[in-house]
Design a protein around this motif. Structure first.
Motif, mmCIF file in Angstrom:
data_model
loop_
_atom_site.group_PDB
_atom_site.id
_atom_site.type_symbol
_atom_site.label_atom_id
_atom_site.label_comp_id
_atom_site.label_asym_id
_atom_site.label_seq_id
_atom_site.Cartn_x
_atom_site.Cartn_y
_atom_site.Cartn_z
ATOM 1 N N MET A 267 -59.288 -49.956 70.687
ATOM 2 C CA MET A 267 -59.575 -51.295 71.200
ATOM 3 C C MET A 267 -60.156 -52.152 70.070
ATOM 4 O O MET A 267 -61.098 -51.732 69.400
ATOM 5 C CB MET A 267 -60.591 -51.206 72.353
ATOM 6 N N LEU A 268 -59.534 -53.307 69.833
ATOM 7 C CA LEU A 268 -60.055 -54.223 68.828
ATOM 8 C C LEU A 268 -61.098 -55.111 69.491
ATOM 9 O O LEU A 268 -60.824 -55.803 70.463
ATOM 10 C CB LEU A 268 -58.916 -55.071 68.246
ATOM 11 N N LEU A 269 -62.296 -55.092 68.961
ATOM 12 C CA LEU A 269 -63.394 -55.799 69.598
ATOM 13 C C LEU A 269 -64.192 -56.547 68.543
ATOM 14 O O LEU A 269 -64.606 -55.966 67.532
ATOM 15 C CB LEU A 269 -64.288 -54.794 70.321
ATOM 16 N N SER A 270 -64.396 -57.836 68.760
ATOM 17 C CA SER A 270 -65.218 -58.635 67.846
ATOM 18 C C SER A 270 -66.611 -58.747 68.422
ATOM 19 O O SER A 270 -66.788 -59.202 69.564
ATOM 20 C CB SER A 270 -64.612 -60.035 67.674
ATOM 21 N N HIS B 57 -77.568 -56.991 77.064
ATOM 22 C CA HIS B 57 -76.784 -56.540 78.215
ATOM 23 C C HIS B 57 -76.146 -55.188 77.885
ATOM 24 O O HIS B 57 -76.575 -54.491 76.969
ATOM 25 C CB HIS B 57 -75.759 -57.596 78.586
ATOM 26 N N ALA B 58 -75.092 -54.845 78.629
ATOM 27 C CA ALA B 58 -74.510 -53.510 78.495
ATOM 28 C C ALA B 58 -73.991 -53.245 77.083
ATOM 29 O O ALA B 58 -74.165 -52.145 76.546
ATOM 30 C CB ALA B 58 -73.388 -53.334 79.518
ATOM 31 N N MET B 59 -73.342 -54.216 76.461
ATOM 32 C CA MET B 59 -72.799 -54.004 75.124
ATOM 33 C C MET B 59 -73.914 -53.829 74.085
ATOM 34 O O MET B 59 -73.840 -52.954 73.216
ATOM 35 C CB MET B 59 -71.892 -55.172 74.740
ATOM 36 N N GLU B 60 -74.964 -54.638 74.176
ATOM 37 C CA GLU B 60 -76.056 -54.551 73.199
ATOM 38 C C GLU B 60 -76.773 -53.204 73.303
ATOM 39 O O GLU B 60 -77.022 -52.545 72.286
ATOM 40 C CB GLU B 60 -77.056 -55.695 73.414
ATOM 41 N N CYS C 56 -66.214 -46.475 76.426
ATOM 42 C CA CYS C 56 -67.551 -47.087 76.452
ATOM 43 C C CYS C 56 -67.462 -48.608 76.335
ATOM 44 O O CYS C 56 -68.157 -49.343 77.050
ATOM 45 C CB CYS C 56 -68.409 -46.527 75.318
ATOM 46 N N GLN C 57 -66.612 -49.079 75.431
ATOM 47 C CA GLN C 57 -66.471 -50.526 75.254
ATOM 48 C C GLN C 57 -65.908 -51.178 76.515
ATOM 49 O O GLN C 57 -66.386 -52.229 76.948
ATOM 50 C CB GLN C 57 -65.556 -50.803 74.059
ATOM 51 N N LEU C 58 -64.889 -50.548 77.102
ATOM 52 C CA LEU C 58 -64.306 -51.095 78.334
ATOM 53 C C LEU C 58 -65.355 -51.153 79.444
ATOM 54 O O LEU C 58 -65.476 -52.165 80.152
ATOM 55 C CB LEU C 58 -63.121 -50.234 78.773
ATOM 56 N N ALA C 59 -66.122 -50.080 79.585
ATOM 57 C CA ALA C 59 -67.140 -50.038 80.632
ATOM 58 C C ALA C 59 -68.188 -51.126 80.418
ATOM 59 O O ALA C 59 -68.588 -51.825 81.362
ATOM 60 C CB ALA C 59 -67.804 -48.663 80.658
ATOM 61 N N ALA C 60 -68.644 -51.301 79.188
ATOM 62 C CA ALA C 60 -69.674 -52.314 78.907
ATOM 63 C C ALA C 60 -69.150 -53.717 79.168
ATOM 64 O O ALA C 60 -69.853 -54.556 79.756
ATOM 65 C CB ALA C 60 -70.148 -52.177 77.458
ATOM 66 N N LEU C 61 -67.921 -54.001 78.745
ATOM 67 C CA LEU C 61 -67.349 -55.336 78.953
ATOM 68 C C LEU C 61 -67.176 -55.634 80.439
ATOM 69 O O LEU C 61 -67.461 -56.747 80.900
ATOM 70 C CB LEU C 61 -66.006 -55.443 78.229
ATOM 71 N N SER D 9 -69.260 -58.523 82.740
ATOM 72 C CA SER D 9 -68.563 -59.590 83.465
ATOM 73 C C SER D 9 -68.626 -59.405 84.970
ATOM 74 O O SER D 9 -68.511 -60.366 85.732
ATOM 75 C CB SER D 9 -67.097 -59.661 83.013
ATOM 76 N N ASP D 10 -68.801 -58.163 85.423
ATOM 77 C CA ASP D 10 -68.823 -57.873 86.861
ATOM 78 C C ASP D 10 -69.793 -56.723 87.132
ATOM 79 O O ASP D 10 -69.390 -55.555 87.195
ATOM 80 C CB ASP D 10 -67.414 -57.489 87.331
ATOM 81 N N PRO D 11 -71.093 -57.027 87.287
ATOM 82 C CA PRO D 11 -72.084 -55.954 87.495
ATOM 83 C C PRO D 11 -71.772 -55.059 88.681
ATOM 84 O O PRO D 11 -72.167 -53.891 88.690
ATOM 85 C CB PRO D 11 -73.387 -56.735 87.709
ATOM 86 N N ALA D 12 -71.033 -55.582 89.670
ATOM 87 C CA ALA D 12 -70.723 -54.759 90.844
ATOM 88 C C ALA D 12 -69.787 -53.603 90.510
ATOM 89 O O ALA D 12 -69.654 -52.665 91.301
ATOM 90 C CB ALA D 12 -70.093 -55.636 91.927
#
Length: 393
Positions: A1-4, A67-70, A292-297, A301-304
């Protein structure tokens, strides 16, 4: 996954890695292992000075508003360096829940000292015979004489030894759940210290008729279950980030070792079978990081979606962690189980992670249930053919 990464995320990742590179290499880590309760106070104070003890808190509470990513990037760096200080149970669970549910008086009393590192508060939630982190708790809290009577047991409470207090989850009469702030010297509470597989410290707690005042109950929320479940799910994702960091470090150390180890007059890294096994480890590491990146993103965007993302990430990372741990030790040969080499500690860390909060198979089943219940499986390209969906609805 390419992530900036954002500027804040890059700053957190680089500062954590730089701090740990200088203050927490494998030899200096021994200071934490031999410190009382496996917490080196200068290291914990360093976390406070860097602002990491307030990472998940809002700026209004003195935090960084991460947040989740940090928090994931920080935990990945912790995993690379095998940090044993109980950051997850103390900060991402204890401090965060206090900030979430505490009354104004409780927040004023606790938050400043939690952020400056002079006190620690950890969540006591796991129970014997109940590996489901979201199942109702067996520990009971009964209202009596203007206070509460607590009875029950908690198992392997990470970071409890040496903590200022535990944040205890308990079921009230009627089925709702509440959290109670409980000092470890409370009469009726017994504490048995345990050593965990990664050389950290935990404790089993037994509560027999523990009497607490009404003020010990956190806040005045009716039922903390929905928010507690979401924060537990986010903590499981953070645990996966930590494991992905340990997996990457194990891969890099194994690849370096195979270049140095000579057999039949050449480096064993030139053997095709070794290259294939290293490639399998690398694939496992990339898949774990992507999960992990997908889960954090998704959580940001959607805590639920936190429970579904925790199930997805733990299922994927849990399986990859076992593969990387096994291959790392085997490619090191007999040296792989020597405590003098870091790889043995990574093996124990990843083995412990694979069972913490439940195994990969259990989480895969939970994620499968979510996909069916939500109909999200209809958007899965792996289930589609030119004729449509293979799965029978």
């Amino acid at each position: 996954m390419l992530l900036s990464l954002t500027e804040l995320q890059e700053m957190i990742e680089s500062s954590v890695l730089e701090f740990l590179t200088h203050e927490y290499d494998f030899l200096k880590r021994a200071n934490s292992l031999h410190a009382p309760h496996a917490i080196a106070q200068p290291i914990w104070q360093g976390f406070a000075d860097m602002g990491w003890l307030g990472l998940p808190l809002s700026e209004a509470d003195g935090g960084i508003d991460g947040h989740a990513m940090e928090s994931g990037l920080l935990m990945r760096a912790f995993g690379r360096h095998l940090v044993v200080e109980p950051y997850l149970s103390s900060v991402l669970l204890g401090t965060r829940l206090l900030a979430e549910f505490g009354s104004a008086k409780q927040r004023e009393s606790w938050l400043p000292s939690l952020l400056d590192g002079t006190r620690r508060l950890v969540l006591a939630h796991e129970e014997f015979g109940n590996s489901d982190p979201w199942a109702p708790r067996a520990t009971r809290a009964r209202e009596e004489a203007g206070g509460f009577i607590l009875n029950g047991k908690k198992s392997l409470v990470a970071g409890a030894p040496g903590a200022s207090a535990v944040l205890l989850s308990a079921q009230l009469d009627g089925g709702a759940h509440a959290l109670f702030v409980l000092p470890l010297d409370t009469p009726g509470l017994s504490v048995t210290e345990r050593r965990t597989l990664d050389s950290g410290r935990a404790a089993d707690l037994t509560l027999e008729g523990v009497q607490v005042a009404a003020a010990a109950k956190l806040g005045d929320a009716g039922d903390v279950t929905p928010v507690l479940e979401r924060i537990l799910a986010e903590a499981i994702v953070n645990l996966c980030w930590e494991a992905s960091g340990a997996m990457q470090a194990a891969l890099e150390q194994t690849a370096a070792y195979t270049k140095e180890r000579m057999q039949f007059g050449q480096s064993i890294s030139k053997f095709q079978v070794v290259q294939h096994r290293l490639a399998e480890m690398a694939v496992g590491c990339e898949e774990a990081l992507s999960a992990c990146q997908l889960a954090a993103l998704r959580i940001d965007s959607d805590p639920a979606s936190a429970r579904a993302m925790a199930a997805m990430a733990k299922s994927k990372v849990g399986r990859g962690a076992l593969l990387v741990a096994k291959e790392a030790v085997q490619l090191h040969g007999a040296m792989g189980v020597s405590e003098e080499l870091a790889i043995a500690s990574y093996f124990r860390k990843l083995q412990g992670f694979s069972q913490q909060f439940g195994g990969a198979a259990w989480f895969a089943e939970r994620y499968g249930e979510h996909m069916l219940d939500s109909n999200e499986y209809r958007a899965s390209r792996t289930l589609l053919t030119q004729k449509g969906i293979q799965h029978a609805s």
